[in-house]
Design a protein around this motif. Structure first.
Motif, short mmCIF file in Angstrom:
data_model
loop_
_atom_site.label_atom_id
_atom_site.label_comp_id
_atom_site.label_asym_id
_atom_site.label_seq_id
_atom_site.Cartn_x
_atom_site.Cartn_y
_atom_site.Cartn_z
N PHE A 1 10.50 -3.80 -6.47
CA PHE A 1 10.62 -3.22 -7.80
C PHE A 1 9.42 -2.35 -8.14
CE2 PHE A 1 12.89 -7.21 -7.85
CZ PHE A 1 14.04 -6.98 -8.59
N PHE A 2 9.70 -1.30 -8.89
CA PHE A 2 8.68 -0.57 -9.62
C PHE A 2 9.11 -0.60 -11.08
CE2 PHE A 2 7.70 3.97 -11.11
CZ PHE A 2 6.62 3.54 -11.88
N THR A 3 8.32 -1.24 -11.93
CA THR A 3 8.69 -1.40 -13.33
C THR A 3 7.66 -0.76 -14.26
OG1 THR A 3 7.56 -3.52 -13.54
CG2 THR A 3 9.84 -3.56 -12.80
N VAL A 4 8.14 -0.31 -15.41
CA VAL A 4 7.29 0.23 -16.47
C VAL A 4 7.57 -0.59 -17.73
CG1 VAL A 4 6.68 2.27 -17.80
CG2 VAL A 4 7.45 2.52 -15.44
N ALA A 5 6.52 -1.05 -18.40
CA ALA A 5 6.68 -1.95 -19.54
C ALA A 5 6.07 -1.36 -20.81
CB ALA A 5 6.05 -3.30 -19.25
N ASP A 6 6.87 -1.35 -21.89
CA ASP A 6 6.31 -1.01 -23.18
C ASP A 6 6.05 -2.31 -23.95
OD1 ASP A 6 8.82 -1.79 -24.05
OD2 ASP A 6 9.49 0.22 -24.57
N GLY A 7 6.13 -2.30 -25.27
CA GLY A 7 5.80 -3.49 -26.03
C GLY A 7 6.92 -4.49 -26.18
N ARG A 8 8.14 -4.16 -25.71
CA ARG A 8 9.25 -5.09 -25.90
C ARG A 8 10.07 -5.35 -24.65
NH1 ARG A 8 14.19 -2.67 -26.22
NH2 ARG A 8 14.25 -0.40 -26.45
N ARG A 9 9.93 -4.51 -23.63
CA ARG A 9 10.80 -4.67 -22.46
C ARG A 9 10.10 -4.22 -21.19
NH1 ARG A 9 14.28 0.86 -22.39
NH2 ARG A 9 12.70 2.15 -23.36
N SER A 10 10.64 -4.70 -20.10
CA SER A 10 10.22 -4.25 -18.78
C SER A 10 11.37 -3.44 -18.20
CB SER A 10 9.91 -5.44 -17.88
OG SER A 10 9.60 -5.03 -16.57
N PHE A 11 11.13 -2.14 -18.00
CA PHE A 11 12.17 -1.23 -17.51
C PHE A 11 12.03 -1.06 -16.01
CE2 PHE A 11 13.26 3.16 -16.31
CZ PHE A 11 14.63 3.11 -16.54
N TRP A 12 13.14 -1.23 -15.29
CA TRP A 12 13.13 -1.16 -13.82
C TRP A 12 13.40 0.27 -13.38
CZ3 TRP A 12 17.27 -5.54 -13.14
CH2 TRP A 12 16.81 -6.71 -13.76
N PRO B 1 -6.50 -19.76 -13.45
CA PRO B 1 -5.88 -20.22 -14.69
C PRO B 1 -4.43 -19.79 -14.77
CG PRO B 1 -7.21 -18.29 -15.13
CD PRO B 1 -7.45 -18.66 -13.68
N ALA B 2 -3.64 -20.51 -15.52
CA ALA B 2 -2.26 -20.12 -15.76
C ALA B 2 -2.23 -18.89 -16.65
CB ALA B 2 -1.50 -21.26 -16.42
N GLY B 3 -1.13 -18.16 -16.59
CA GLY B 3 -0.94 -17.03 -17.48
C GLY B 3 -0.63 -17.51 -18.89
N PRO B 4 -0.36 -16.60 -19.80
CA PRO B 4 -0.04 -17.00 -21.16
C PRO B 4 1.20 -17.89 -21.18
CG PRO B 4 -0.41 -14.63 -21.00
CD PRO B 4 -0.32 -15.16 -19.61
N PRO B 5 1.29 -18.83 -22.11
CA PRO B 5 2.51 -19.63 -22.22
C PRO B 5 3.72 -18.73 -22.39
CG PRO B 5 0.77 -20.53 -23.60
CD PRO B 5 0.28 -19.22 -23.09
N ALA B 6 4.88 -19.23 -21.92
CA ALA B 6 6.10 -18.43 -22.01
C ALA B 6 6.33 -17.99 -23.45
CB ALA B 6 7.29 -19.24 -21.51
N GLY B 7 6.62 -16.70 -23.62
CA GLY B 7 6.87 -16.16 -24.95
C GLY B 7 5.64 -15.58 -25.60
N GLU B 8 4.44 -15.89 -25.11
CA GLU B 8 3.23 -15.33 -25.67
C GLU B 8 2.78 -14.15 -24.80
OE1 GLU B 8 0.15 -18.12 -26.42
OE2 GLU B 8 1.47 -19.58 -27.38
N LEU B 9 2.30 -13.12 -25.44
CA LEU B 9 1.93 -11.90 -24.74
C LEU B 9 0.46 -11.58 -24.95
CD1 LEU B 9 5.00 -9.69 -25.69
CD2 LEU B 9 4.63 -10.92 -23.55
N PRO B 10 -0.21 -11.08 -23.90
CA PRO B 10 -1.61 -10.67 -24.07
C PRO B 10 -1.71 -9.45 -24.99
CG PRO B 10 -0.80 -10.04 -21.90
CD PRO B 10 0.26 -10.90 -22.51
N ASN B 11 -2.85 -9.34 -25.66
CA ASN B 11 -3.04 -8.23 -26.60
C ASN B 11 -2.92 -6.87 -25.92
OD1 ASN B 11 -3.50 -10.00 -28.74
ND2 ASN B 11 -5.71 -10.06 -28.39
N ALA B 12 -3.26 -6.82 -24.64
CA ALA B 12 -3.23 -5.53 -23.94
C ALA B 12 -1.84 -4.93 -23.91
CB ALA B 12 -3.75 -5.71 -22.51
N VAL B 13 -0.80 -5.76 -23.99
CA VAL B 13 0.57 -5.23 -23.98
C VAL B 13 0.78 -4.26 -25.13
CG1 VAL B 13 3.00 -5.85 -24.32
CG2 VAL B 13 1.58 -7.19 -22.76
N PHE B 14 0.17 -4.56 -26.28
CA PHE B 14 0.40 -3.77 -27.50
C PHE B 14 -0.72 -2.77 -27.78
CE2 PHE B 14 2.26 -8.02 -28.01
CZ PHE B 14 3.61 -7.67 -28.08
N ASP B 15 -1.63 -2.59 -26.85
CA ASP B 15 -2.71 -1.62 -27.03
C ASP B 15 -2.11 -0.23 -27.27
OD1 ASP B 15 -4.91 0.02 -26.92
OD2 ASP B 15 -5.39 -0.40 -24.82
N PRO B 16 -2.40 0.40 -28.41
CA PRO B 16 -1.79 1.71 -28.70
C PRO B 16 -2.05 2.75 -27.62
CG PRO B 16 -2.83 0.81 -30.66
CD PRO B 16 -3.24 -0.08 -29.53
#
Length: 456
Positions: free
Chosen positions: A76-87, A24-39
């Motif tokens: 790349f090795f990246t770390v992502a929080d709820g708003r950005r992907s840090f390289w 399956p395709a990933g989420p549409p551009a601009g939409e994020l999976p809930n796991a991104v915001f998991d506290p």
């Protein structure tokens, strides 16, 4: 509509590689999976201590190794929080620029949503990533990415390589990248454990044993046609004995096709520095052994990593055997190399014991790496034969007054075990050494035996 990224990203995500039309395709551009915001995940990202930190040689060297293995242009090795992907690491891009971008533009959010690796051989056509702005911004033709996880299993980000052209990645390359991504995760776990120990002021025995266990394989794989056993034995059972991580390590893994690699190593000293060198040695050997068939070449590449990363000034010794089934399928043919390590022993089915002669200098960050000091030697194991790899803890066993157990006594004890299976053999060897030393041992010991199944 595909969003245009302000900045490109380098990260990896998605489902396990397979036929592109079957996923399956990933989420549409601009939409994020809930796991991104998991506290809990966001807390794990914060606890990693990696956001907004400078590049580091430890991670950059792993990325450089990934480029060498795959021939890709960016890593790349990246770390992502709820708003950005840090390289944290970004090789192959212009230096001095921004090191983060919007999480919606980044493949990291796909990775976080699935928790699985992704190999997109044609990123522009792959429904999992084709609509991500990073594909256009980075000029991604092919992408191989793997999750980086926290000690409690939350996806922190990704480790990936990017090629400008659509292309396949071989099984060996994928295996090596997977190993490097696990090495990044292990480095993060080690750092967090150390911070917690220092904060509490208690570098406890439990922590030391946890770190030690993380540097050894949880269990040895089943190598076809072989009876295999390995043990790691502490110097003694006193309370103080378990409070420091030691540098003895071993490993057994498949390299390519039907070929396997067995490793036995010993880092000088104990403690955190020894643990860092041990971790570096394990992941480097696993990665390099999938690319080079000669064990001396693999050890040379390890020496380059040790000298280049300088995680510690501690030296190490390593014995390495690369082997596979012989032509008739009954035995094993291989090559062996040693970098200052005690010589491997071969126990023939009739009890005869032979020493594998492959002398080589120990590996030190203070010595310039040179291939001239390392050489391979061939060996052949027939049904009933066995190969013993060990660290010097067993040969240096003594009761404090008498002679060392020594290589001669070890060879005699090994000869006396002919006909025994791998586990029984190792128990007998340690029993003889313990009897000689009166149950005392000044150093930890690692032993591994590979026995070719006898003909029925």
């Amino acid at each position: 509509m595909t969003r245009k990224a302000v900045l490109p990203t380098g990260a990896s995500a998605g489902t396990v590689a397979g036929a592109r039309d079957a996923v399956p395709a990933g989420p549409p551009a601009g939409e994020l999976p809930n796991a991104v915001f998991d506290p809990a995940r966001l807390a794990a990202v914060a606890a990693s201590g990696l956001l907004d930190t400078a590049p580091e040689g430890t991670f950059d060297d792993l990325a450089q190794l990934a480029l060498a293995i795959t021939g890709a242009q960016k890593a790349f090795f990246t770390v992502a929080d709820g708003r950005r992907s840090f390289w944290k690491t970004a090789l192959g891009i212009e230096p001095g620029g921004a090191r983060e971008n919007d999480i919606r533009d980044s493949p990291c959010h796909v990775l976080i949503g699935t928790g699985k690796e992704l190999i997109a051989e044609d990123a522009a056509a792959d429904p999992r990533v084709r609509d991500l702005a990073a594909v256009d911004a980075l000029g991604i033709g092919a992408w191989a990415g793997f999750p980086v996880v926290s000690p409690d299993g939350h996806v922190l980000g990704g480790f990936c390589v990017v090629d400008k052209d659509a292309r396949p990645f071989t099984a060996e390359q994928s295996h090596a990248l997977r190993t490097l991504a696990r090495s990044v995760s292990s480095e993060i776990a080690l750092r967090q454990a150390l911070r917690q120990a220092r904060a509490s002021g208690d570098a406890s025995a439990a922590l030391a044993r946890t770190l030690q266990d993380s540097l050894l394989p949880p269990r040895l794989p089943n190598a076809p046609g072989l009876d295999v056993a390995a043990v790691h034995l502490p110097a003694d059972s006193s309370e103080a004995a378990g409070t420091e991580v030691v540098g003895d390590f071993y490993d057994l893994f498949r390299t390519r096709g039907e070929s396997w690699c067995a490793v036995m190593g010993d880092v000088c000293g104990k403690g955190i520095d020894a643990a860092k060198v041990t971790a570096l040695a394990r992941y480097t050997l696993r990665a390099e052994a999938t690319q080079h068939t000669g064990p001396a070449t693999v050890l040379h590449r390890l020496h380059e990593a040790v000298a280049g990363q300088r995680v510690s000034e501690r030296f190490l010794t390593v014995a390495l055997a690369v082997f596979g089934p012989d032509e008739d399928g009954d035995g094993v043919t291989g090559r062996y190399a040693s970098a200052g390590h005690p010589p491997a022993l071969v126990r023939r089915a009739d009890g005869t014991v032979e020493e594998l002669d492959a002398t080589g200098m120990l590996l030190s960050p203070l010595l310039p790496p040179t291939r001239d000091h390392l050489a391979d030697t061939a060996f052949h194991l027939r049904p009933g034969d066995a190969l013993l790899l060990y660290t010097d803890g067993i040969t240096e066993a003594r009761d404090g007054r008498g002679p060392l157990f020594g290589e001669d006594r070890l060879a005699e004890a090994l000869a006396a075990t002919h006909g025994a299976d791998a586990a029984t053999t190792l128990a007998a060897l340690w029993g003889r050494a313990s009897e000689h030393s009166g149950g005392q041992a000044a150093d930890d010991t690692a032993l591994m035996l590979l026995r070719v199944a006898p003909l029925s």
